[in-house]
Design a protein around this motif. Sequence first.
Motif, PDB file in Angstrom:
ATOM      1  N   PRO A  66       0.597  -1.070  -0.310  1.00  0.00           N
ATOM      2  CA  PRO A  66       0.118   0.079   0.248  1.00  0.00           C
ATOM      3  C   PRO A  66       0.766   1.225  -0.535  1.00  0.00           C
ATOM      4  N   LEU A  67       0.462   1.808  -0.749  1.00  0.00           N
ATOM      5  CA  LEU A  67       1.385   3.589  -1.179  1.00  0.00           C
ATOM      6  C   LEU A  67      -0.050   4.570  -0.408  1.00  0.00           C
ATOM      7  N   GLU A  68       0.633   5.579   0.303  1.00  0.00           N
ATOM      8  CA  GLU A  68      -0.183   6.892   1.011  1.00  0.00           C
ATOM      9  C   GLU A  68      -0.798   7.668  -0.259  1.00  0.00           C
ATOM     10  N   ALA A  69       0.433   8.049  -1.324  1.00  0.00           N
ATOM     11  CA  ALA A  69       0.238   8.287  -2.485  1.00  0.00           C
ATOM     12  C   ALA A  69      -1.456   8.140  -3.207  1.00  0.00           C
ATOM     13  N   ILE A  70      -1.380   6.652  -3.193  1.00  0.00           N
ATOM     14  CA  ILE A  70      -2.392   5.891  -4.277  1.00  0.00           C
ATOM     15  C   ILE A  70      -3.467   5.849  -3.213  1.00  0.00           C
ATOM     16  N   ASP A  75      -4.541   8.407  -1.345  1.00  0.00           N
ATOM     17  CA  ASP A  75      -4.933   9.638  -1.025  1.00  0.00           C
ATOM     18  C   ASP A  75      -5.711  10.143  -2.419  1.00  0.00           C
ATOM     19  N   TRP A  76      -4.826   9.333  -3.926  1.00  0.00           N
ATOM     20  CA  TRP A  76      -5.441  10.219  -4.870  1.00  0.00           C
ATOM     21  C   TRP A  76      -6.963   9.434  -4.823  1.00  0.00           C
ATOM     22  N   GLN A  77      -6.789   7.705  -4.564  1.00  0.00           N
ATOM     23  CA  GLN A  77      -8.614   7.177  -4.777  1.00  0.00           C
ATOM     24  C   GLN A  77      -9.657   7.993  -3.833  1.00  0.00           C
ATOM     25  N   ALA A  78      -9.244   8.203  -2.510  1.00  0.00           N
ATOM     26  CA  ALA A  78     -10.011   8.957  -1.299  1.00  0.00           C
ATOM     27  C   ALA A  78     -10.512  10.076  -2.451  1.00  0.00           C
TER      28      ALA A  78
END
Length: 186
Positions: free
Chosen positions: A175-179, A181-184
């Motif tokens: 899991p990547l926080e950047a992904i 955040d983008w998904q959210a």
Amino acid sequence: MSDATFRPYLLTSVLVLATCAILLWMGRVPWCACGYVDLWGTVGTSEGSQQLFDWYTPSHLLHGFIFYAALWLVARRLPVGWRLVIATLVECAWEIAENTNAVIERYREVTISLDYYGDSVLNSFSDIVAMLVGFWLARMLPVWVSFAIVIGFELLTMAIIRDGLALNVIMLLWPLEAIRDWQAAM
């Protein structure tokens, strides 16, 4: 069709039915607990993976393309019916694993899928059928068309639901926080 040619297709059918039985035995709901069956489940709701199809159906179609290509590379001498058995076994194993409490909780922990409670048996069955269709299409279509379909569905699901096969695998395994955040940011 001779008995020998028919056997892998019979075994494929048995694998699919056995998977549905195992999912029921695991306590998965046969269809949406909402009380009705709909053609399409809405992402971000508790019925998202409970209906006949959902926005993850294209990922399962892509499984068929990928399994066909991988098995063509490593087992091309094996008759296509037996390659289909292997692909179905992998897909069925994934459907069972995906609906275990451990994997459901993993999705809920590391992705934006807070409302994910696992698939209904109907949705899992449809996912397996989507893989079978993808496998068949990969066998019939030119390679460049298969490749275009894979890229097209990935881009489509990323654009519409900010998810897809590649992002799903990344978020489940690394899991990547950047992904996230983008998904959210939907």
